[in-house]
Scaffold this motif. Structure first.
Motif, PDB file in Angstrom:
ATOM      1  N   VAL A  86       0.822  -1.220   0.000  1.00  0.00           N
ATOM      2  CA  VAL A  86       0.000   0.000   0.000  1.00  0.00           C
ATOM      3  C   VAL A  86       0.854   1.268   0.000  1.00  0.00           C
ATOM      4  CG1 VAL A  86      -1.684   1.336   1.310  1.00  0.00           C
ATOM      5  CG2 VAL A  86      -2.030  -1.118   0.978  1.00  0.00           C
ATOM      6  N   PRO A  87       1.815   1.416   0.944  1.00  0.00           N
ATOM      7  CA  PRO A  87       2.659   2.625   0.871  1.00  0.00           C
ATOM      8  C   PRO A  87       3.501   2.675  -0.396  1.00  0.00           C
ATOM      9  CG  PRO A  87       3.497   1.088   2.536  1.00  0.00           C
ATOM     10  CD  PRO A  87       2.151   0.593   2.131  1.00  0.00           C
ATOM     11  N   ALA A  88       3.931   1.505  -0.887  1.00  0.00           N
ATOM     12  CA  ALA A  88       4.725   1.477  -2.115  1.00  0.00           C
ATOM     13  C   ALA A  88       3.889   1.919  -3.317  1.00  0.00           C
ATOM     14  CB  ALA A  88       5.283   0.079  -2.349  1.00  0.00           C
ATOM     15  N   ALA A  89       2.621   1.493  -3.360  1.00  0.00           N
ATOM     16  CA  ALA A  89       1.728   1.894  -4.449  1.00  0.00           C
ATOM     17  C   ALA A  89       1.451   3.394  -4.403  1.00  0.00           C
ATOM     18  CB  ALA A  89       0.417   1.108  -4.367  1.00  0.00           C
ATOM     19  N   PHE A  90       1.350   3.938  -3.196  1.00  0.00           N
ATOM     20  CA  PHE A  90       1.145   5.384  -3.036  1.00  0.00           C
ATOM     21  C   PHE A  90       2.323   6.160  -3.628  1.00  0.00           C
ATOM     22  CE2 PHE A  90       1.761   9.306  -0.613  1.00  0.00           C
ATOM     23  CZ  PHE A  90       0.515   9.909  -0.766  1.00  0.00           C
ATOM     24  N   ILE A  91       3.523   5.687  -3.304  1.00  0.00           N
ATOM     25  CA  ILE A  91       4.736   6.318  -3.854  1.00  0.00           C
ATOM     26  C   ILE A  91       4.786   6.140  -5.368  1.00  0.00           C
ATOM     27  CG2 ILE A  91       7.262   6.239  -3.887  1.00  0.00           C
ATOM     28  CD1 ILE A  91       7.101   5.252  -0.952  1.00  0.00           C
ATOM     29  N   GLY A  92       4.470   4.934  -5.817  1.00  0.00           N
ATOM     30  CA  GLY A  92       4.501   4.651  -7.246  1.00  0.00           C
ATOM     31  C   GLY A  92       3.521   5.486  -8.036  1.00  0.00           C
ATOM     32  N   GLY A  93       2.390   5.837  -7.408  1.00  0.00           N
ATOM     33  CA  GLY A  93       1.392   6.663  -8.085  1.00  0.00           C
ATOM     34  C   GLY A  93       1.893   8.049  -8.418  1.00  0.00           C
ATOM     35  N   MET A  94       2.944   8.486  -7.732  1.00  0.00           N
ATOM     36  CA  MET A  94       3.514   9.814  -7.983  1.00  0.00           C
ATOM     37  C   MET A  94       4.703   9.766  -8.930  1.00  0.00           C
ATOM     38  SD  MET A  94       3.276  11.602  -4.196  1.00  0.00           S
ATOM     39  CE  MET A  94       4.110  10.278  -3.307  1.00  0.00           C
ATOM     40  N   ILE A  95       5.071   8.554  -9.364  1.00  0.00           N
ATOM     41  CA  ILE A  95       6.255   8.389 -10.213  1.00  0.00           C
ATOM     42  C   ILE A  95       5.843   8.057 -11.645  1.00  0.00           C
ATOM     43  CG2 ILE A  95       8.384   7.081 -10.603  1.00  0.00           C
ATOM     44  CD1 ILE A  95       8.388   6.406  -7.617  1.00  0.00           C
ATOM     45  N   PRO A  96       6.160   8.907 -12.616  1.00  0.00           N
ATOM     46  CA  PRO A  96       5.887   8.565 -14.015  1.00  0.00           C
ATOM     47  C   PRO A  96       6.903   7.540 -14.511  1.00  0.00           C
ATOM     48  CG  PRO A  96       6.985  10.693 -13.881  1.00  0.00           C
ATOM     49  CD  PRO A  96       6.736  10.250 -12.458  1.00  0.00           C
ATOM     50  N   LEU A  97       6.418   6.437 -15.064  1.00  0.00           N
ATOM     51  CA  LEU A  97       7.315   5.374 -15.503  1.00  0.00           C
ATOM     52  C   LEU A  97       7.777   5.607 -16.937  1.00  0.00           C
ATOM     53  CD1 LEU A  97       8.581   2.649 -14.706  1.00  0.00           C
ATOM     54  CD2 LEU A  97       6.625   1.558 -15.796  1.00  0.00           C
ATOM     55  N   GLU A  98       9.080   5.613 -17.145  1.00  0.00           N
ATOM     56  CA  GLU A  98       9.633   5.798 -18.485  1.00  0.00           C
ATOM     57  C   GLU A  98      10.507   4.615 -18.915  1.00  0.00           C
ATOM     58  OE1 GLU A  98      11.738   9.462 -18.415  1.00  0.00           O
ATOM     59  OE2 GLU A  98       9.951  10.691 -18.106  1.00  0.00           O
ATOM     60  N   ASN A  99      10.788   3.717 -18.011  1.00  0.00           N
ATOM     61  CA  ASN A  99      11.703   2.619 -18.293  1.00  0.00           C
ATOM     62  C   ASN A  99      10.987   1.465 -18.984  1.00  0.00           C
ATOM     63  OD1 ASN A  99      13.672   0.656 -18.310  1.00  0.00           O
ATOM     64  ND2 ASN A  99      14.357   1.072 -16.240  1.00  0.00           N
ATOM     65  N   GLY A 144       3.675  -3.456  -5.230  1.00  0.00           N
ATOM     66  CA  GLY A 144       2.981  -2.204  -4.944  1.00  0.00           C
ATOM     67  C   GLY A 144       3.592  -1.019  -5.677  1.00  0.00           C
ATOM     68  N   LEU A 145       4.919  -0.940  -5.646  1.00  0.00           N
ATOM     69  CA  LEU A 145       5.610   0.157  -6.325  1.00  0.00           C
ATOM     70  C   LEU A 145       5.332   0.112  -7.827  1.00  0.00           C
ATOM     71  CD1 LEU A 145       7.594   2.528  -5.855  1.00  0.00           C
ATOM     72  CD2 LEU A 145       9.447   0.935  -6.381  1.00  0.00           C
ATOM     73  N   LEU A 146       5.434  -1.077  -8.405  1.00  0.00           N
ATOM     74  CA  LEU A 146       5.204  -1.242  -9.836  1.00  0.00           C
ATOM     75  C   LEU A 146       3.753  -0.937 -10.210  1.00  0.00           C
ATOM     76  CD1 LEU A 146       6.305  -2.124 -12.595  1.00  0.00           C
ATOM     77  CD2 LEU A 146       5.654  -4.460 -12.004  1.00  0.00           C
ATOM     78  N   SER A 147       2.818  -1.390  -9.378  1.00  0.00           N
ATOM     79  CA  SER A 147       1.409  -1.182  -9.692  1.00  0.00           C
ATOM     80  C   SER A 147       1.046   0.302  -9.667  1.00  0.00           C
ATOM     81  CB  SER A 147       0.519  -1.960  -8.710  1.00  0.00           C
ATOM     82  OG  SER A 147       0.643  -1.454  -7.389  1.00  0.00           O
ATOM     83  N   GLY A 148       1.613   1.036  -8.716  1.00  0.00           N
ATOM     84  CA  GLY A 148       1.352   2.472  -8.668  1.00  0.00           C
ATOM     85  C   GLY A 148       1.938   3.201  -9.861  1.00  0.00           C
ATOM     86  N   MET A 149       3.101   2.757 -10.305  1.00  0.00           N
ATOM     87  CA  MET A 149       3.770   3.396 -11.447  1.00  0.00           C
ATOM     88  C   MET A 149       3.061   3.101 -12.768  1.00  0.00           C
ATOM     89  SD  MET A 149       7.652   2.463 -10.233  1.00  0.00           S
ATOM     90  CE  MET A 149       8.519   3.055 -11.671  1.00  0.00           C
ATOM     91  N   LEU A 150       2.548   1.865 -12.913  1.00  0.00           N
ATOM     92  CA  LEU A 150       1.916   1.459 -14.172  1.00  0.00           C
ATOM     93  C   LEU A 150       0.436   1.790 -14.236  1.00  0.00           C
ATOM     94  CD1 LEU A 150       3.475  -2.095 -14.724  1.00  0.00           C
ATOM     95  CD2 LEU A 150       4.095   0.038 -15.866  1.00  0.00           C
ATOM     96  N   GLY A 151      -0.173   2.034 -13.077  1.00  0.00           N
ATOM     97  CA  GLY A 151      -1.611   2.259 -13.069  1.00  0.00           C
ATOM     98  C   GLY A 151      -2.390   0.958 -13.057  1.00  0.00           C
ATOM     99  N   ILE A 152      -1.837  -0.078 -12.431  1.00  0.00           N
ATOM    100  CA  ILE A 152      -2.528  -1.358 -12.295  1.00  0.00           C
ATOM    101  C   ILE A 152      -2.600  -1.709 -10.812  1.00  0.00           C
ATOM    102  CG2 ILE A 152      -1.763  -2.157 -14.567  1.00  0.00           C
ATOM    103  CD1 ILE A 152       0.331  -3.880 -13.192  1.00  0.00           C
ATOM    104  N   GLY A 153      -3.400  -2.726 -10.481  1.00  0.00           N
ATOM    105  CA  GLY A 153      -3.560  -3.089  -9.072  1.00  0.00           C
ATOM    106  C   GLY A 153      -2.517  -4.049  -8.556  1.00  0.00           C
ATOM    107  N   GLY A 154      -1.842  -4.750  -9.464  1.00  0.00           N
ATOM    108  CA  GLY A 154      -0.788  -5.667  -9.057  1.00  0.00           C
ATOM    109  C   GLY A 154      -1.209  -7.107  -8.900  1.00  0.00           C
TER     110      GLY A 154
END
Length: 247
Positions: A86-99, A144-154
């Motif tokens: 959950v906290p990782a997804a929150f952080i990931g939601g603020m990170i635009p993924l370019e990789n 969680g981090l990946l799901s927040g960055m990609l816009g998926i639930g994981g």
């Protein structure tokens, strides 16, 4: 709905409902499927991520409700993943993924998981074993981090991990994944909104269609689908998600 040409509107709505049905039947929210469909229909970029998370929220919540009613939810299998995801997804939601390389690697891993579920490597079901909590927490953070960055639930990543490690049965996996997706979608959407962005009005037009498909999928998946059918549907869903990540 003015996002797509009226000539394709009925087909789009039908495909959206089918995606929600397939994903909800295995305890998923469908974000990767929605992203693929909206990308094919040339939706504006600003619509994609918030729409996927919003639809994920509704469909995974519905799916969890049906699986919970059937008593497939095991809290002890859920908490170790959720505490860190959950906290990782929150952080990931603020990170635009370019990789893009990272997405390709994840996509390839999912393809292997899907092929395993199709029975390509081994047709035998794994016996359920005790969960390794430290490992589960580490996995939860990464997903969680990946799901927040990609816009998926994981859930599309969590499900094959639970099954391949032998930590849960198919329907227990669906119940855990649905709630996992639900809380991660809330966290990812919160991070997205707190970053100064907003949910476009057009995103809400898609909710009733996804909810309809999700309710049917969750009903059939939690009660009427056999384990064999559920396994093949899950493998198909994971394969769809992996293609979306790679392409």
């Amino acid at each position: 709905m003015t996002l797509i040409n009226n000539d394709f509107l009925i087909l789009f709505c039908l495909l959206l409902a089918v995606i929600a049905f397939l994903y909800a039947s295995v305890g998923h929210g469908g974000a990767s499927g929605y992203l693929a469909l909206m990308s094919i229909c040339a939706f504006p970029i600003y619509i994609l991520k918030p729409s996927a998370l919003l639809l994920n929220l509704f469909v995974s919540g519905i799916s969890f409700f049906f699986y919970y009613k059937k008593d497939f939810f095991k809290p002890k299998l859920f908490y170790p993943f959720a505490i860190t995801s959950v906290p990782a997804a929150f952080i990931g939601g603020m990170i635009p993924l370019e990789n893009t390389i990272y997405k390709i690697i994840v996509g390839l891993i999912l393809i292997l998981a899907a092929l395993r579920l199709f029975g390509l490597f081994n047709n035998k079901e794994k016996e359920v074993t005790k969960i390794n909590i430290p490992l589960a927490m580490a996995i939860g953070f990464g997903i969680g981090l990946l799901s927040g960055m990609l816009g998926i639930g994981g859930g599309v990543i969590l499900s094959p991990i639970l099954l391949l490690l032998g930590w849960a049965t198919l329907k227990e996996t669906a119940a855990i994944s649905s709630l996992f997706i639900f809380v991660n979608s809330i966290a990812g959407l919160s991070g997205y909104l707190l970053d100064g962005k907003s949910i476009p009005t057009e995103s809400f037009y898609l909710v009733p269609i996804a909810v309809f498909g999700g309710m049917l999928g969750a009903y059939y998946g939690s009660g009427l689908f056999s384990n064999k059918v559920l396994k093949y549907v899950l493998a198909t869903v994971i394969l769809m998600a992996s293609i979306k990540l790679i392409v």
